[in-house]
Design a protein around this motif. Structure first.
Motif, PDB file in Angstrom:
ATOM      1  N   LEU A   1     -26.758  36.113-134.629  1.00 33.29           N
ATOM      2  CA  LEU A   1     -25.813  35.979-135.744  1.00 33.29           C
ATOM      3  C   LEU A   1     -26.114  34.741-136.584  1.00 33.29           C
ATOM      4  O   LEU A   1     -25.945  34.759-137.797  1.00 33.29           O
ATOM      5  CB  LEU A   1     -24.380  35.912-135.215  1.00 33.29           C
TER       6      LEU A   1
ATOM      7  N   LEU B   1     -28.806  43.696-131.951  1.00 36.70           N
ATOM      8  CA  LEU B   1     -27.434  43.404-131.545  1.00 36.70           C
ATOM      9  C   LEU B   1     -26.736  44.627-130.982  1.00 36.70           C
ATOM     10  O   LEU B   1     -25.959  44.528-130.040  1.00 36.70           O
ATOM     11  CB  LEU B   1     -26.645  42.866-132.740  1.00 36.70           C
TER      12      LEU B   1
ATOM     13  N   ALA C   1     -24.494  45.039-122.694  1.00 37.89           N
ATOM     14  CA  ALA C   1     -23.346  44.303-122.148  1.00 37.89           C
ATOM     15  C   ALA C   1     -22.361  45.278-121.505  1.00 37.89           C
ATOM     16  O   ALA C   1     -21.801  45.014-120.444  1.00 37.89           O
ATOM     17  CB  ALA C   1     -22.666  43.496-123.252  1.00 37.89           C
TER      18      ALA C   1
ATOM     19  N   ASP D   1     -23.387  36.154-119.944  1.00 32.27           N
ATOM     20  CA  ASP D   1     -23.525  34.890-120.688  1.00 32.27           C
ATOM     21  C   ASP D   1     -24.803  34.888-121.508  1.00 32.27           C
ATOM     22  O   ASP D   1     -24.822  34.459-122.656  1.00 32.27           O
ATOM     23  CB  ASP D   1     -23.596  33.713-119.704  1.00 32.27           C
TER      24      ASP D   1
ATOM     25  N   ASP E   1     -24.289  37.041-124.513  1.00 33.45           N
ATOM     26  CA  ASP E   1     -23.409  36.377-125.494  1.00 33.45           C
ATOM     27  C   ASP E   1     -24.179  35.300-126.262  1.00 33.45           C
ATOM     28  O   ASP E   1     -24.047  35.177-127.483  1.00 33.45           O
ATOM     29  CB  ASP E   1     -22.212  35.723-124.793  1.00 33.45           C
ATOM     30  N   THR E   2     -24.954  34.513-125.529  1.00 28.94           N
ATOM     31  CA  THR E   2     -25.718  33.443-126.169  1.00 28.94           C
ATOM     32  C   THR E   2     -26.746  34.012-127.133  1.00 28.94           C
ATOM     33  O   THR E   2     -26.958  33.492-128.227  1.00 28.94           O
ATOM     34  CB  THR E   2     -26.428  32.588-125.090  1.00 28.94           C
TER      35      THR E   2
ATOM     36  N   ARG F   1     -26.513  36.912-128.667  1.00 28.10           N
ATOM     37  CA  ARG F   1     -25.797  37.468-129.813  1.00 28.10           C
ATOM     38  C   ARG F   1     -25.518  36.364-130.833  1.00 28.10           C
ATOM     39  O   ARG F   1     -25.716  36.525-132.037  1.00 28.10           O
ATOM     40  CB  ARG F   1     -24.481  38.107-129.390  1.00 28.10           C
ATOM     41  N   SER F   2     -25.095  35.227-130.299  1.00 32.49           N
ATOM     42  CA  SER F   2     -24.774  34.100-131.160  1.00 32.49           C
ATOM     43  C   SER F   2     -26.014  33.628-131.937  1.00 32.49           C
ATOM     44  O   SER F   2     -25.930  33.306-133.124  1.00 32.49           O
ATOM     45  CB  SER F   2     -24.247  32.981-130.275  1.00 32.49           C
TER      46      SER F   2
END
Lengths: 174, 230
Positions: free
Chosen positions: A123, A155, A162, A113, A116-117, A119-120
């Motif tokens: 981006l 990234l 990951a 998580d 993912d957060t 990465r967001s």
């Protein structure tokens, strides 16, 4: 970035006042961080003391006197040396992201998580830069590309981490 | 019960798809609005391309619901699905999509010709799209005579020539260098936005995904909408 060397380099095309120097710096290099006047004047006094610039003329105005600076031969050599010396690559070995991932695993939180957060968030910043690049001139494109490639490198690391989370969890909790 | 976000043009929920022992999709969700560019990201083998193939009606899912414009896709016959793909959807893949025997303008005009448009009119529309993609000077050349970047722009022109409402792009810049890849993305997203087409952009490249409005991440066949997650 060495502000002293950058200001010296800007003086190579001809003498300028401190105010002109600040404006030229902000226009070309200070997109996100314009210089403070104080920084310009303190840098110029240091360059003056070291013989890299000289006072080319003084104009009296309504306010304080305005000094016009010119680069000296020693200043030109200093710029040449700075440009010819490669920058030290920064390996980012003490990455906060790495620390956060390991801590998440050690404390049995969800590291996927977290990645993912992150990465967001990367981006989101990349979208802002991509937009700026689209609407900007070539100089904008180059400076945004530099930032974009660095974010992309982060990234790629996030993706690789990951994919290795299970192994990393085993290794750090052993 | 299926739940699809209001106003979405294309939406999917609870998608499952297995290939033999391999589970490609395991309850994936998706939605896109007109004019939106959504990046589908995730590692190799995560199910990104399978999701695209299901959404585009190329591959039927084993379970789950897909609606286009409010209509359930599973309720359509094969013929209806093909017609939908030809008239409403456009496709851009990584490579190998242009017909080598046809010139570039004939390639771009092909979807219009298949829909019954006359040759002259089809080629006139094709050239207008080629101009937007900055390849109108390549009309008479065959795909083998143009560079990878040029060929990909021709492919984008072909995908957009019928005025699709959804453009599916699977790693559209995967075979290009950075400079060409970025130009293709700029032109592709600009053209799609100007026609209010939705773009489903499958990519593993972050710099390509940065041209999207939002991203969903697919991992182990499950999707995660990052806009709602953060």
């Amino acid at each position: 970035m060495s502000i002293g060397h950058t200001l010296l380099g800007l003086l190579e095309s001809g003498p300028r006042h401190g105010y002109d120097l600040k404006r030229a710096f902000d226009e070309k290099f200070g997109h996100d961080r314009p210089l403070h006047y104080g920084q310009v004047y303190s840098t110029m006094s240091r360059l003056l003391k070291n013989g890299l610039v000289e006072v080319d003329g003084i104009e009296a105005g309504d306010g304080p006197e305005r000094k016009r600076y010119a680069i000296t031969d020693a200043g030109v050599s200093d710029v040449a040396l700075w440009l010819a010396t490669p920058e030290k690559p920064e390996p980012y070995l003490q990455s906060t992201l790495y620390t956060k991932v390991v801590l998440a695993l050690l404390t049995h939180r969800n590291a996927a998580d977290l990645l993912d957060t992150q990465r967001s968030e990367h981006l989101r910043m990349m979208r802002i830069l991509t937009d700026r690049k689209r609407n900007g001139d070539l100089a904008d494109q180059l400076i945004c590309d530099h930032a974009l490639f660095h974010l992309e490198a982060d990234l790629r690391w996030l993706e690789l981490t990951a994919a290795r989370l299970d192994k990393l969890a085993e290794a750090v909790t052993r | 019960m299926t739940h699809h976000p209001a106003g979405s043009l294309l939406a999917a929920s609870g998608l499952r798809k297995t290939y033999g022992p391999t589970t490609a999709l395991d309850g994936a969700e998706f939605s896109i609005h007109p004019g939106e560019v959504v990046a589908v990201m995730g590692p190799s083998g995560s199910g990104k391309s399978t999701l695209l193939h299901c959404l585009a009606g190329i591959v039927p899912p084993d379970a789950g619901s897909i609606t286009y414009n409010g209509q359930e896709m599973a309720g359509l016959s094969d013929t209806q699905r093909s017609a939908l793909r030809r008239s409403e959807f456009g496709f851009v893949f990584q490579f190998g999509q242009l017909v080598p025997e046809l010139t570039c303008v004939e390639n771009v005009a092909l979807p219009l010709r298949l829909n019954g448009t006359g040759r002259k009119e089809a080629e006139r529309t094709a050239l207008a799209w080629m101009e937007r993609l900055e390849v109108d000077d390549l009309g008479a050349k065959r795909p083998g005579e143009v560079s990878g970047g040029q060929g990909q722009r021709v492919a984008v022109a072909r995908a957009l020539v019928t005025g699709p409402r959804v453009l599916f792009a699977d790693e559209p810049t995967g075979a290009l260098d950075s400079l060409n890849g970025e130009r293709v993305m700029e032109l592709l997203t600009e053209a799609a936005r100007s026609t209010n087409a939705a773009v489903v952009l499958v990519t593993h490249e972050a710099r390509v995904a940065a041209y999207s409005d939002r991203e969903i991440v697919v991992r182990d066949g499950k999707s995660r909408d990052m806009e709602r997650a953060v």
